[in-house]
Design a protein around this motif. Structure first.
Motif, short mmCIF file in Angstrom:
data_model
loop_
_atom_site.label_atom_id
_atom_site.label_comp_id
_atom_site.label_asym_id
_atom_site.label_seq_id
_atom_site.Cartn_x
_atom_site.Cartn_y
_atom_site.Cartn_z
N LEU A 54 67.45 -95.62 -34.68
CA LEU A 54 67.17 -94.70 -33.57
C LEU A 54 65.68 -94.45 -33.42
O LEU A 54 65.15 -94.44 -32.29
CB LEU A 54 67.91 -93.38 -33.78
CG LEU A 54 69.42 -93.40 -33.59
CD1 LEU A 54 70.02 -92.04 -33.95
CD2 LEU A 54 69.79 -93.76 -32.15
N ALA A 55 64.98 -94.24 -34.56
CA ALA A 55 63.55 -93.97 -34.50
C ALA A 55 62.80 -95.16 -33.91
O ALA A 55 61.93 -95.00 -33.04
CB ALA A 55 63.02 -93.64 -35.89
N ARG A 56 63.14 -96.38 -34.38
CA ARG A 56 62.48 -97.57 -33.82
C ARG A 56 62.78 -97.70 -32.33
O ARG A 56 61.89 -98.04 -31.54
CB ARG A 56 62.95 -98.82 -34.56
CG ARG A 56 62.40 -98.96 -35.96
CD ARG A 56 62.51 -100.40 -36.46
NE ARG A 56 63.88 -100.88 -36.35
CZ ARG A 56 64.79 -100.80 -37.31
NH1 ARG A 56 64.47 -100.21 -38.46
NH2 ARG A 56 66.01 -101.28 -37.15
N GLY A 57 64.03 -97.44 -31.95
CA GLY A 57 64.38 -97.56 -30.53
C GLY A 57 63.65 -96.54 -29.68
O GLY A 57 63.14 -96.87 -28.60
N GLN A 92 46.89 -101.78 -24.91
CA GLN A 92 46.64 -102.12 -26.30
C GLN A 92 46.68 -100.87 -27.18
O GLN A 92 47.21 -100.90 -28.30
CB GLN A 92 45.26 -102.80 -26.42
CG GLN A 92 44.91 -103.22 -27.83
CD GLN A 92 45.87 -104.23 -28.39
OE1 GLN A 92 46.22 -105.19 -27.71
NE2 GLN A 92 46.30 -104.05 -29.62
N ARG A 93 46.18 -99.77 -26.67
CA ARG A 93 46.20 -98.52 -27.44
C ARG A 93 47.64 -98.04 -27.63
O ARG A 93 48.02 -97.58 -28.71
CB ARG A 93 45.39 -97.44 -26.70
CG ARG A 93 45.48 -96.06 -27.33
CD ARG A 93 44.52 -95.10 -26.66
NE ARG A 93 44.70 -93.75 -27.14
CZ ARG A 93 45.46 -92.84 -26.52
NH1 ARG A 93 46.07 -93.17 -25.38
NH2 ARG A 93 45.60 -91.63 -27.01
N MET A 94 48.47 -98.15 -26.60
CA MET A 94 49.86 -97.73 -26.72
C MET A 94 50.61 -98.58 -27.74
O MET A 94 51.41 -98.07 -28.52
CB MET A 94 50.55 -97.83 -25.36
CG MET A 94 50.02 -96.86 -24.31
SD MET A 94 50.20 -95.13 -24.79
CE MET A 94 51.97 -95.00 -24.98
N LYS A 95 50.34 -99.89 -27.78
CA LYS A 95 50.99 -100.76 -28.77
C LYS A 95 50.57 -100.38 -30.19
O LYS A 95 51.40 -100.36 -31.10
CB LYS A 95 50.63 -102.22 -28.49
CG LYS A 95 51.23 -102.76 -27.20
CD LYS A 95 50.79 -104.20 -26.96
CE LYS A 95 51.36 -104.74 -25.65
NZ LYS A 95 50.89 -106.14 -25.39
N THR A 96 49.30 -100.07 -30.38
CA THR A 96 48.83 -99.68 -31.71
C THR A 96 49.47 -98.39 -32.16
O THR A 96 49.92 -98.26 -33.31
CB THR A 96 47.29 -99.54 -31.69
OG1 THR A 96 46.70 -100.75 -31.23
CG2 THR A 96 46.77 -99.23 -33.09
N LEU A 97 49.54 -97.41 -31.25
CA LEU A 97 50.18 -96.14 -31.60
C LEU A 97 51.67 -96.34 -31.90
O LEU A 97 52.22 -95.69 -32.79
CB LEU A 97 50.01 -95.14 -30.44
CG LEU A 97 48.60 -94.57 -30.25
CD1 LEU A 97 48.55 -93.70 -28.99
CD2 LEU A 97 48.19 -93.75 -31.46
N GLY A 98 52.32 -97.24 -31.17
CA GLY A 98 53.73 -97.51 -31.43
C GLY A 98 53.95 -98.11 -32.82
O GLY A 98 54.88 -97.72 -33.53
N ASN A 99 53.09 -99.04 -33.23
CA ASN A 99 53.20 -99.63 -34.56
C ASN A 99 53.01 -98.59 -35.65
O ASN A 99 53.73 -98.56 -36.65
CB ASN A 99 52.18 -100.76 -34.72
CG ASN A 99 52.47 -101.94 -33.82
OD1 ASN A 99 53.62 -102.18 -33.46
ND2 ASN A 99 51.45 -102.69 -33.46
N VAL A 100 52.02 -97.73 -35.47
CA VAL A 100 51.78 -96.67 -36.45
C VAL A 100 52.97 -95.70 -36.51
O VAL A 100 53.41 -95.30 -37.59
CB VAL A 100 50.48 -95.91 -36.11
CG1 VAL A 100 50.31 -94.69 -37.02
CG2 VAL A 100 49.28 -96.83 -36.24
N GLY A 101 53.52 -95.36 -35.35
CA GLY A 101 54.66 -94.44 -35.32
C GLY A 101 55.88 -95.01 -36.02
O GLY A 101 56.58 -94.29 -36.76
N ARG A 102 56.16 -96.28 -35.84
CA ARG A 102 57.30 -96.92 -36.50
C ARG A 102 57.10 -96.94 -38.02
O ARG A 102 58.06 -96.72 -38.78
CB ARG A 102 57.51 -98.33 -35.96
CG ARG A 102 58.16 -98.36 -34.58
CD ARG A 102 58.61 -99.76 -34.23
NE ARG A 102 57.48 -100.65 -34.02
CZ ARG A 102 56.89 -100.82 -32.84
NH1 ARG A 102 57.32 -100.16 -31.79
NH2 ARG A 102 55.87 -101.66 -32.72
N SER A 103 55.90 -97.20 -38.47
CA SER A 103 55.63 -97.22 -39.91
C SER A 103 55.82 -95.84 -40.53
O SER A 103 56.45 -95.71 -41.59
CB SER A 103 54.20 -97.72 -40.16
OG SER A 103 54.02 -99.03 -39.67
N VAL A 104 55.32 -94.82 -39.87
CA VAL A 104 55.45 -93.46 -40.39
C VAL A 104 56.91 -93.04 -40.42
O VAL A 104 57.39 -92.44 -41.41
CB VAL A 104 54.62 -92.47 -39.54
CG1 VAL A 104 54.90 -91.03 -39.94
CG2 VAL A 104 53.13 -92.77 -39.70
#
Length: 318
Positions: A54-57, A92-104
């Protein structure tokens, strides 16, 4: 008699065994060990998987929505190079924030799942949590620079100070950002050197790719040159240069002649400025310098003291 006694003893032993197994199976501790705990552990893992999915989605959907969301502009405005550059930077900034959010999210969910499973296995997690707190404090004191790097990287992303593809200046290093993480920013300078800068060390950063840049030209000419003629030739040449196909899409405005800006015993410097696409000011400046120099030669504008002497000699001999 012996056979009957033996059969009776065997029957009693079987009954005792059956009774023992029945009592063991009916024991609440047995049910808890072999049924309740495995089911709870399985449920914890299933819940962790569902939460992670759910979090990843949610993060992926939010990232996609942020990328697809565009400001309400006219079609003509959306076709400009300025808009396309800023839009690529925002995506590009939104993609970076998305990757960080999924990791956290993954770290938080699976840390909770691991502690819950250990608790079901009978491990007292309270001391582990307390020890983790103590270890965390120790690590915090021993690795303050690492913690500083992570927090600095987080705020750089949140505040959109710069992103991948931007041309930035950090200290004496000027170059393009090739990669960003929460700890390290990788910069490729003009000579091709790859610099790895810790985010915690970035106290002052200049972004040459934010919205627009300015190409500033200093054109030195001889003191003997006619200033009105020089201003007209430079401005006309700069305006024509901005229409050339090589730089036409890189220029955001019309050149502005600011006039003489510096006097020297041998020359006077004329300043010209024009807004350009982010990070393209050097390309535009080089092209305009070439065109302006050619125009000055074509109009016989005096450029050096030696030119002044030659002009005076020609006038005296004429």
């Amino acid at each position: 008699m012996n056979a009957q006694t033996t059969q009776k003893d065997t029957t009693e032993k079987v009954d005792e065994a059956v009774t023992g197994v029945t009592n063991w199976w009916n024991n609440p501790d047995t049910h808890e060990m072999f049924i309740e705990r495995p089911l709870k552990i399985l449920l914890i893992l299933v819940v962790a998987l569902i939460l992670s999915w759910l979090a990843r989605g949610i993060i992926r959907r939010a990232t996609r929505h942020g990328i697809e969301r565009t400001p309400l502009l006219s079609t003509a405005a959306e076709d400009t190079p300025q808009y396309r550059a800023q839009e690529a930077r925002r995506q590009q900034r939104m993609k970076t924030l998305g990757n960080v959010g999924r990791s956290v999210a993954a770290i938080v969910i699976w840390t909770w799942a691991a502690l819950a499973v250990l608790d079901q296995l009978g491990v007292n997690v309270a001391p582990l949590i307390a020890s983790a707190g103590v270890v965390g404090v120790a690590i915090g004191f021993g690795a303050q620079s690492l913690v500083k790097d992570f927090f600095s990287g987080m705020f750089i992303l949140i505040e959109n100070q710069f992103g991948v593809g931007d041309t930035i200046q950090v200290g004496d290093v000027v170059g393009d950002v090739e990669e960003m993480s929460l700890r390290i920013t990788t910069i490729r300078d003009i000579d091709g050197a790859l610099w790895h800068v810790r985010n915690g060390d970035i106290d002052l950063v200049g972004n040459h790719s934010a919205r627009f840049s300015t190409a500033r030209l200093q054109i030195p000419v001889s003191l003997m040159a006619n200033p009105d003629k020089v201003s007209r030739v430079i401005e006309d040449a700069a305006t024509a240069a901005c229409q050339d196909p090589e730089v036409r899409d890189l220029v955001m405005g019309t050149p502005q002649m600011l006039g003489p800006s510096e006097f020297n015993p041998t020359y006077v410097s004329f300043r010209l400025a024009v807004q350009t696409m982010p990070g393209e000011q050097w390309t535009v400046a080089r092209h305009m310098n070439h065109r302006i120099l050619a125009a000055l030669h074509q109009e016989n504008v005096v450029l050096t003291p030696m030119d002044s002497v030659l002009v005076q000699n020609m006038e005296n001999n004429g």
